[in-house]
Design a protein around this motif. Sequence first.
Motif, PDB file in Angstrom:
ATOM      1  N   PRO A 110      -9.193  17.106 -32.833  1.00 26.74           N
ATOM      2  CA  PRO A 110     -10.255  16.646 -33.719  1.00 26.74           C
ATOM      3  C   PRO A 110     -10.661  15.233 -33.289  1.00 26.74           C
ATOM      4  CG  PRO A 110      -8.353  17.462 -34.953  1.00 26.74           C
ATOM      5  CD  PRO A 110      -7.921  17.307 -33.541  1.00 26.74           C
ATOM      6  N   ILE A 168     -12.281  11.942 -34.625  1.00 27.46           N
ATOM      7  CA  ILE A 168     -12.626  11.255 -35.864  1.00 27.46           C
ATOM      8  C   ILE A 168     -12.980   9.811 -35.539  1.00 27.46           C
ATOM      9  CG2 ILE A 168     -11.161  12.762 -37.263  1.00 27.46           C
ATOM     10  CD1 ILE A 168      -9.092  10.443 -37.293  1.00 27.46           C
ATOM     11  N   LEU A 173      -7.334  12.819 -32.614  1.00 25.14           N
ATOM     12  CA  LEU A 173      -6.299  12.983 -33.635  1.00 25.14           C
ATOM     13  C   LEU A 173      -5.229  13.944 -33.125  1.00 25.14           C
ATOM     14  CD1 LEU A 173      -5.679  12.061 -36.542  1.00 25.14           C
ATOM     15  CD2 LEU A 173      -6.811  14.145 -37.334  1.00 25.14           C
ATOM     16  N   GLY A 178     -14.241  10.537 -44.713  1.00 21.42           N
ATOM     17  CA  GLY A 178     -13.863  11.923 -44.491  1.00 21.42           C
ATOM     18  C   GLY A 178     -12.744  12.373 -45.401  1.00 21.42           C
ATOM     19  N   PHE A 234     -10.151   8.317 -42.869  1.00 18.27           N
ATOM     20  CA  PHE A 234     -10.876   8.375 -41.600  1.00 18.27           C
ATOM     21  C   PHE A 234     -12.364   8.484 -41.911  1.00 18.27           C
ATOM     22  CE2 PHE A 234     -10.287  12.708 -42.890  1.00 18.27           C
ATOM     23  CZ  PHE A 234     -11.377  13.423 -42.418  1.00 18.27           C
ATOM     24  N   GLN A 235     -13.181   8.371 -40.904  1.00 23.58           N
ATOM     25  CA  GLN A 235     -14.611   8.541 -41.070  1.00 23.58           C
ATOM     26  C   GLN A 235     -15.112   9.670 -40.175  1.00 23.58           C
ATOM     27  OE1 GLN A 235     -17.063   4.824 -42.015  1.00 23.58           O
ATOM     28  NE2 GLN A 235     -15.516   3.993 -40.631  1.00 23.58           N
ATOM     29  N   MET A 236     -16.265  10.206 -40.548  1.00 18.57           N
ATOM     30  CA  MET A 236     -16.882  11.290 -39.801  1.00 18.57           C
ATOM     31  C   MET A 236     -18.402  11.161 -39.930  1.00 18.57           C
ATOM     32  SD  MET A 236     -16.092  14.377 -42.511  1.00 18.57           S
ATOM     33  CE  MET A 236     -17.336  15.507 -41.894  1.00 18.57           C
ATOM     34  N   HIS A 262     -18.301  16.142 -31.837  1.00 21.90           N
ATOM     35  CA  HIS A 262     -17.464  15.582 -32.905  1.00 21.90           C
ATOM     36  C   HIS A 262     -17.395  16.527 -34.096  1.00 21.90           C
ATOM     37  CE1 HIS A 262     -16.518  13.277 -36.498  1.00 21.90           C
ATOM     38  NE2 HIS A 262     -17.767  13.366 -36.901  1.00 21.90           N
ATOM     39  N   LEU A 302     -13.900  18.939 -35.657  1.00 21.56           N
ATOM     40  CA  LEU A 302     -13.226  18.764 -36.946  1.00 21.56           C
ATOM     41  C   LEU A 302     -12.542  20.042 -37.417  1.00 21.56           C
ATOM     42  CD1 LEU A 302     -15.855  16.558 -38.836  1.00 21.56           C
ATOM     43  CD2 LEU A 302     -13.735  15.821 -37.728  1.00 21.56           C
ATOM     44  N   ILE A 323      -8.671  20.285 -37.113  1.00 19.61           N
ATOM     45  CA  ILE A 323      -7.716  19.610 -37.994  1.00 19.61           C
ATOM     46  C   ILE A 323      -6.726  20.621 -38.573  1.00 19.61           C
ATOM     47  CG2 ILE A 323      -7.454  18.374 -40.187  1.00 19.61           C
ATOM     48  CD1 ILE A 323     -10.002  16.871 -39.585  1.00 19.61           C
ATOM     49  N   ALA A 352     -14.055  18.096 -44.512  1.00 16.98           N
ATOM     50  CA  ALA A 352     -14.227  18.685 -43.200  1.00 16.98           C
ATOM     51  C   ALA A 352     -13.921  20.176 -43.249  1.00 16.98           C
ATOM     52  CB  ALA A 352     -13.302  17.997 -42.198  1.00 16.98           C
TER      53      ALA A 352
END
Length: 266
Positions: free
Chosen positions: A60, A62, A74, A181, A199-201, A230, A234, A237, A266
């Motif tokens: 993933p 992130i 990740l 996220g 985290f951010q997305m 990206h 996700l 994950i 996500a």
Amino acid sequence: MASQAPSNSMPIFYGNLEPLSSTQHGAFKLRQRDKAPQLAKIHAVPITIDEFVSAQRFYPIIFSVGENPVPLALMGLHEGVNVFVDDQGVPIGQTYIPAYVRRYPFMLARLRADTDELSLCFDPTSELVGAYEDGTALFDGGKPSEATNSILKFCEEFELSAQRTNSFMKEVKELDLLMDGEVAIQASDSDKPFIYRGFQMISEEKFRELRGDALRKMNQNGMLPLITAHLFSLQLIREVFAKQIEQKKGPKLEAAKPAAKGKGKA
């Protein structure tokens, strides 16, 4: 889950930095690397945009939180957990090793604050470089060996890629595409899901709403496939979570907390 960008004082993996010098390190050699022990307890590693296409097949992708977010591969959902290497840092199965990992123990660094000049440095705390009998010589007749020149070229290419990544992140922030996220994973033998945040997305909603000049610019500068890579990544994950269960890494299922509503699932 990853929540912070690498420290500004010393990048992850590196215990210290010392400029490589023919005077001081003329007899130094680089030992062969078939594992990365420093990676075994690291759950997220910085990557550049040039790696998105390769990395998204395995990890993933992130973005860290904070004022200056960076892309991260990740490798585990909890601090100290990496499901892609064993305890010795040997890759488990076929996987992509980020360039950040491959350049260690070397990197280009600015030795003086009043200049933009970068020098090839290494981590003197690493066991990969030293006055060993075995290994590849870093100097030949007082001059950088072919191996050192290759290392320098790799580090230079990494820095250029890092600059392109910084430009990408600047565009993403200016377009206000990042969001907090959250992912909820329901394990088969638990009645309460695991909730992962920190985290951010990219916001798919904001991404779909892009129109006109902004969208044309992103198409021209190559941002569109990067964002797509990206977003697709996700989905992995949940695969990372499954690997943790299989390898018996991370918290016990019975420790799961009730789900909480949040942004950007996500």
